[in-house]
Design a protein around this motif. Structure first.
Motif, mmCIF file in Angstrom:
data_model
loop_
_atom_site.group_PDB
_atom_site.id
_atom_site.type_symbol
_atom_site.label_atom_id
_atom_site.label_comp_id
_atom_site.label_asym_id
_atom_site.label_seq_id
_atom_site.Cartn_x
_atom_site.Cartn_y
_atom_site.Cartn_z
ATOM 1 N N LEU A 268 0.826 -1.207 0.000
ATOM 2 C CA LEU A 268 0.000 0.000 0.000
ATOM 3 C C LEU A 268 0.858 1.253 0.000
ATOM 4 C CD1 LEU A 268 -2.712 -1.033 2.626
ATOM 5 C CD2 LEU A 268 -3.054 -0.750 0.172
ATOM 6 N N MET A 269 1.888 1.263 0.854
ATOM 7 C CA MET A 269 2.754 2.428 0.933
ATOM 8 C C MET A 269 3.540 2.609 -0.358
ATOM 9 S SD MET A 269 4.056 2.424 4.923
ATOM 10 C CE MET A 269 4.382 0.673 5.077
ATOM 11 N N ALA A 270 3.954 1.511 -0.984
ATOM 12 C CA ALA A 270 4.689 1.607 -2.248
ATOM 13 C C ALA A 270 3.824 2.223 -3.337
ATOM 14 C CB ALA A 270 5.181 0.218 -2.669
ATOM 15 N N GLN A 271 2.551 1.828 -3.395
ATOM 16 C CA GLN A 271 1.653 2.402 -4.394
ATOM 17 C C GLN A 271 1.436 3.890 -4.158
ATOM 18 O OE1 GLN A 271 0.691 0.597 -7.069
ATOM 19 N NE2 GLN A 271 2.032 -0.920 -6.110
ATOM 20 N N PHE A 272 1.272 4.273 -2.886
ATOM 21 C CA PHE A 272 1.106 5.696 -2.553
ATOM 22 C C PHE A 272 2.346 6.494 -2.956
ATOM 23 C CE2 PHE A 272 2.197 8.990 0.582
ATOM 24 C CZ PHE A 272 1.196 9.917 0.289
ATOM 25 N N LEU A 273 3.517 5.985 -2.623
ATOM 26 C CA LEU A 273 4.753 6.701 -2.930
ATOM 27 C C LEU A 273 4.970 6.828 -4.437
ATOM 28 C CD1 LEU A 273 7.119 5.126 -0.243
ATOM 29 C CD2 LEU A 273 6.198 7.449 -0.245
ATOM 30 N N VAL B 184 4.143 7.347 6.345
ATOM 31 C CA VAL B 184 4.929 6.317 5.655
ATOM 32 C C VAL B 184 6.376 6.356 6.121
ATOM 33 C CG1 VAL B 184 5.825 5.594 3.415
ATOM 34 C CG2 VAL B 184 3.419 6.210 3.648
ATOM 35 N N CYS B 185 6.933 7.558 6.264
ATOM 36 C CA CYS B 185 8.324 7.688 6.712
ATOM 37 C C CYS B 185 8.536 7.031 8.074
ATOM 38 C CB CYS B 185 8.720 9.163 6.782
ATOM 39 S SG CYS B 185 8.931 9.945 5.170
ATOM 40 N N LYS B 186 7.547 7.137 8.953
ATOM 41 C CA LYS B 186 7.671 6.575 10.291
ATOM 42 C C LYS B 186 7.385 5.074 10.328
ATOM 43 C CE LYS B 186 6.237 10.868 12.605
ATOM 44 N NZ LYS B 186 5.191 11.509 13.446
ATOM 45 N N THR B 187 6.592 4.589 9.360
ATOM 46 C CA THR B 187 6.075 3.225 9.439
ATOM 47 C C THR B 187 6.853 2.213 8.608
ATOM 48 O OG1 THR B 187 3.853 4.153 9.782
ATOM 49 C CG2 THR B 187 3.997 1.818 9.191
ATOM 50 N N THR B 188 7.273 2.604 7.416
ATOM 51 C CA THR B 188 7.821 1.621 6.477
ATOM 52 C C THR B 188 9.094 0.953 6.998
ATOM 53 O OG1 THR B 188 8.546 1.280 4.208
ATOM 54 C CG2 THR B 188 9.150 3.382 5.230
ATOM 55 N N GLN B 189 9.206 -0.341 6.685
ATOM 56 C CA GLN B 189 10.391 -1.117 7.005
ATOM 57 C C GLN B 189 11.100 -1.584 5.736
ATOM 58 O OE1 GLN B 189 11.418 -1.638 10.241
ATOM 59 N NE2 GLN B 189 9.729 -0.275 10.816
ATOM 60 N N ASP B 190 10.560 -1.180 4.587
ATOM 61 C CA ASP B 190 11.124 -1.588 3.310
ATOM 62 C C ASP B 190 12.157 -0.560 2.861
ATOM 63 O OD1 ASP B 190 10.637 -3.373 0.727
ATOM 64 O OD2 ASP B 190 10.763 -1.286 0.069
ATOM 65 N N ARG C 114 13.621 4.909 1.250
ATOM 66 C CA ARG C 114 14.460 5.819 0.462
ATOM 67 C C ARG C 114 13.596 6.817 -0.326
ATOM 68 N NH1 ARG C 114 16.434 2.261 -2.441
ATOM 69 N NH2 ARG C 114 18.043 1.593 -0.971
ATOM 70 N N LEU C 115 12.586 6.322 -1.013
ATOM 71 C CA LEU C 115 11.732 7.195 -1.807
ATOM 72 C C LEU C 115 10.930 8.142 -0.917
ATOM 73 C CD1 LEU C 115 10.577 8.077 -4.499
ATOM 74 C CD2 LEU C 115 8.973 6.143 -4.405
ATOM 75 N N ALA C 116 10.452 7.642 0.235
ATOM 76 C CA ALA C 116 9.668 8.484 1.141
ATOM 77 C C ALA C 116 10.489 9.665 1.639
ATOM 78 C CB ALA C 116 9.153 7.650 2.309
ATOM 79 N N HIS C 117 11.733 9.436 2.009
ATOM 80 C CA HIS C 117 12.554 10.528 2.529
ATOM 81 C C HIS C 117 13.011 11.479 1.421
ATOM 82 C CE1 HIS C 117 12.563 8.097 6.175
ATOM 83 N NE2 HIS C 117 13.006 9.177 6.812
ATOM 84 N N GLU C 118 13.151 10.985 0.204
ATOM 85 C CA GLU C 118 13.430 11.881 -0.917
ATOM 86 C C GLU C 118 12.259 12.835 -1.148
ATOM 87 O OE1 GLU C 118 14.308 9.545 -4.313
ATOM 88 O OE2 GLU C 118 16.244 8.806 -3.558
ATOM 89 N N SER D 17 11.971 15.529 1.611
ATOM 90 C CA SER D 17 12.891 16.655 1.449
ATOM 91 C C SER D 17 12.370 17.655 0.428
ATOM 92 C CB SER D 17 14.275 16.149 1.032
ATOM 93 O OG SER D 17 14.230 15.555 -0.261
ATOM 94 N N LEU D 18 11.618 17.171 -0.568
ATOM 95 C CA LEU D 18 11.048 18.067 -1.573
ATOM 96 C C LEU D 18 9.836 18.823 -1.039
ATOM 97 C CD1 LEU D 18 11.186 15.728 -4.723
ATOM 98 C CD2 LEU D 18 12.720 17.632 -4.182
ATOM 99 N N LEU D 19 9.142 18.234 -0.075
ATOM 100 C CA LEU D 19 7.907 18.834 0.449
ATOM 101 C C LEU D 19 8.081 19.339 1.878
ATOM 102 C CD1 LEU D 19 5.348 16.147 -0.838
ATOM 103 C CD2 LEU D 19 6.139 18.187 -2.007
ATOM 104 N N HIS D 20 9.298 19.628 2.288
ATOM 105 C CA HIS D 20 9.544 19.962 3.690
ATOM 106 C C HIS D 20 8.845 21.253 4.113
ATOM 107 C CE1 HIS D 20 12.601 22.406 1.646
ATOM 108 N NE2 HIS D 20 12.607 23.165 2.725
ATOM 109 N N GLU D 21 8.566 22.173 3.194
ATOM 110 C CA GLU D 21 7.912 23.433 3.552
ATOM 111 C C GLU D 21 6.392 23.305 3.625
ATOM 112 O OE1 GLU D 21 9.145 26.453 0.864
ATOM 113 O OE2 GLU D 21 11.231 26.484 1.564
ATOM 114 N N LEU D 22 5.861 22.219 3.127
ATOM 115 C CA LEU D 22 4.413 22.036 3.095
ATOM 116 C C LEU D 22 3.914 21.540 4.455
ATOM 117 C CD1 LEU D 22 1.901 22.017 1.194
ATOM 118 C CD2 LEU D 22 2.393 19.602 0.784
ATOM 119 N N PRO D 23 2.899 22.179 5.066
ATOM 120 C CA PRO D 23 2.384 21.702 6.356
ATOM 121 C C PRO D 23 1.552 20.435 6.190
ATOM 122 C CG PRO D 23 1.070 23.552 5.593
ATOM 123 C CD PRO D 23 2.212 23.407 4.609
#
Length: 437
Positions: free
Chosen positions: A126-131, A200-206, A211-215, A218-224
């Motif tokens: 599920l998280m992979a599809q969302f990402l 997803v960043c807090k939950t995923t173990q894959d 890697r993709l979630a944290h990338e 970083s692109l959306l860090h200003e978005l609340p």
């Protein structure tokens, strides 16, 4: 905490087990208590999630999906479409296909090694599809909008709020109360995406998901992130300008646990979703039959779902007990009433009536009398499996000389299962016409 993988009707316990299986597994006492409370909430709303055997054992019902307890215990519930052996991979593959069909989703194809990672746990899929959807959306460009800002500043910008300026106390003449618009990505849809991404960043173990979630983070860090998920989902726009957001919305709902029949009480919400297996099976059969009918050349046909035009009886001038067959199939001048049942039959167990239910036959008889006028063919559709393989024929069940019932298997792993079912129904009609002739 190690995730637990079981299937429908499995038993969960706090007692020690030699090893977990798909039919019995050990869970933590806190997760056990949480499940019992959740089951009580379901029962209060007329739904059956589980049955409590005693203080240490409970039995799940026919819901499939994933649940995450406040203590972090993840319970993945798979379909029970086989009996022999461990079949996690095929069950996960089947469940994903049914979910995609039920939610009318398309799995985005990617070029890396994810050639359908059917062996990955359901939450990671599920998280992979969302990402994947979010990555595509960010590359295409997120939707910005104008937002009105009212604030005191040391400079003039936009419009001056004359009323507030005149009421300003002495000594603050150098402060201007202004109104102006900013072009920002801070809108309900983007806030929800950011909230789901943080989860997803807090939950995923894959590794790939992490890697993709944290990338993306970083692109959306200003978005609340969203602070009121339900209100923001209610404000999600579906107009033409937001058309490219529609593909990611269901995956965002999955991550933010919007597909649980009942909201879990309290502040904790893990990645959870539940579906009744009966409805998933019905939805898939309907979609496959409709697609097969559309591909047929030379015959005009249609598939109707959830009929509700007939009633069992009339009492004091009013209709009583609405009859709702799952499907109606029309091919030319021929018509069939079909009902799906998620139950594993045994084609060789004639002594126990193959596992068929007398209540289901009563139900189909009522459909036949009211929707077919007591003349025609009714069809009960069950999933095909080892003891009831595709192509098995149990023969006709005759209610009368004019009204018959067919019990037919439907192979969920075959591409032409719906086409084969339609061809058999057509062959049955030809055979009857030859007998009459």
């Amino acid at each position: 905490m190690q995730p637990v993988v079981v299937r429908e009707y499995a038993r969960l316990t706090t007692a020690a087990l030699a090893h977990n299986t798909l039919d019995a597994a050990h869970i933590s006492p806190s997760a056990f208590s949480w499940l019992v409370k959740l089951g009580q909430q379901f029962k209060a709303n007329g739904l059956q999630l589980l049955q409590l055997d005693d203080q240490k054992w409970l039995r799940l019902d026919n819901y499939v999906g994933v649940l995450e307890s406040p203590c972090g215990q993840v319970i993945e519930i798979l379909p029970k479409h086989r009996v022999e052996g461990e079949c996690k991979q095929s069950a996960r593959k089947l469940l994903r296909k049914l979910i995609l069909n039920a939610m009318q989703l398309k799995q985005r194809e990617t070029g890396h090694t994810d050639i359908e990672r059917f062996d990955a746990p359901l939450p990671e899929w599920l998280m992979a599809q969302f990402l994947t959807e979010l990555d595509s959306l960010v590359k295409r460009g997120m939707r910005f909008d104008y937002q009105r800002i009212e604030e005191p500043q040391r400079f003039l910008r936009g419009q001056l709020d004359v009323v507030k300026q005149l009421r300003q106390p002495a000594g603050r003449e150098h402060i201007f109360h202004i109104r102006h618009d900013i072009f920002t990505a801070d809108r309900p849809e983007n806030r929800l995406l950011k909230a789901a991404l943080l989860k997803v960043c807090k939950t995923t173990q894959d590794n790939d998901n992490w890697r993709l979630a944290h990338e993306l983070q970083s692109l959306l860090h200003e978005l609340p992130a969203s602070t009121d998920v339900q209100s923001d989902f209610n404000a999600w726009r579906t107009d033409r300008l937001m058309a490219h957001y529609q593909g990611i919305k269901p995956w965002c709902e999955f991550v933010l646990s919007q597909h649980v029949p009942l909201a879990v009480q309290g502040q904790w919400q893990g990645i959870s979703m539940l579906f009744p297996m009966e409805r998933l099976f019905e939805s898939y059969v309907a979609a496959e039959l409709e697609a097969a009918v559309q591909r047929m050349a030379g015959i005009k046909g249609e598939v109707n779902t959830q009929l509700a035009s007939k009633y069992l009886c009339i009492h004091r001038g009013k209709d009583f007990f609405q009859l709702k067959p799952d499907l109606q199939l029309k091919l030319g001048s021929e018509r069939w009433i079909l009902d799906t049942k998620w139950k594993l039959l045994d084609a060789k167990d004639r002594e126990n009536k193959y596992g068929l239910s007398q209540q289901d036959f009563y139900q189909l008889f009522a459909y036949g009398q009211n929707y077919l006028g007591g003349e025609g063919t009714l069809v009960l559709i069950y999933p095909a499996w080892q003891k009831y393989p595709a192509g098995t024929e149990l023969g006709e069940f005759r209610f009368s000389d004019k009204l018959t019932l067919l019990v037919m298997p439907f192979d969920l792993e075959a591409q032409d299962a719906a086409k084969d079912l339609i061809l058999k129904l057509q062959q049955g009609i030809k055979h009857k016409l030859q007998q009459v002739g």
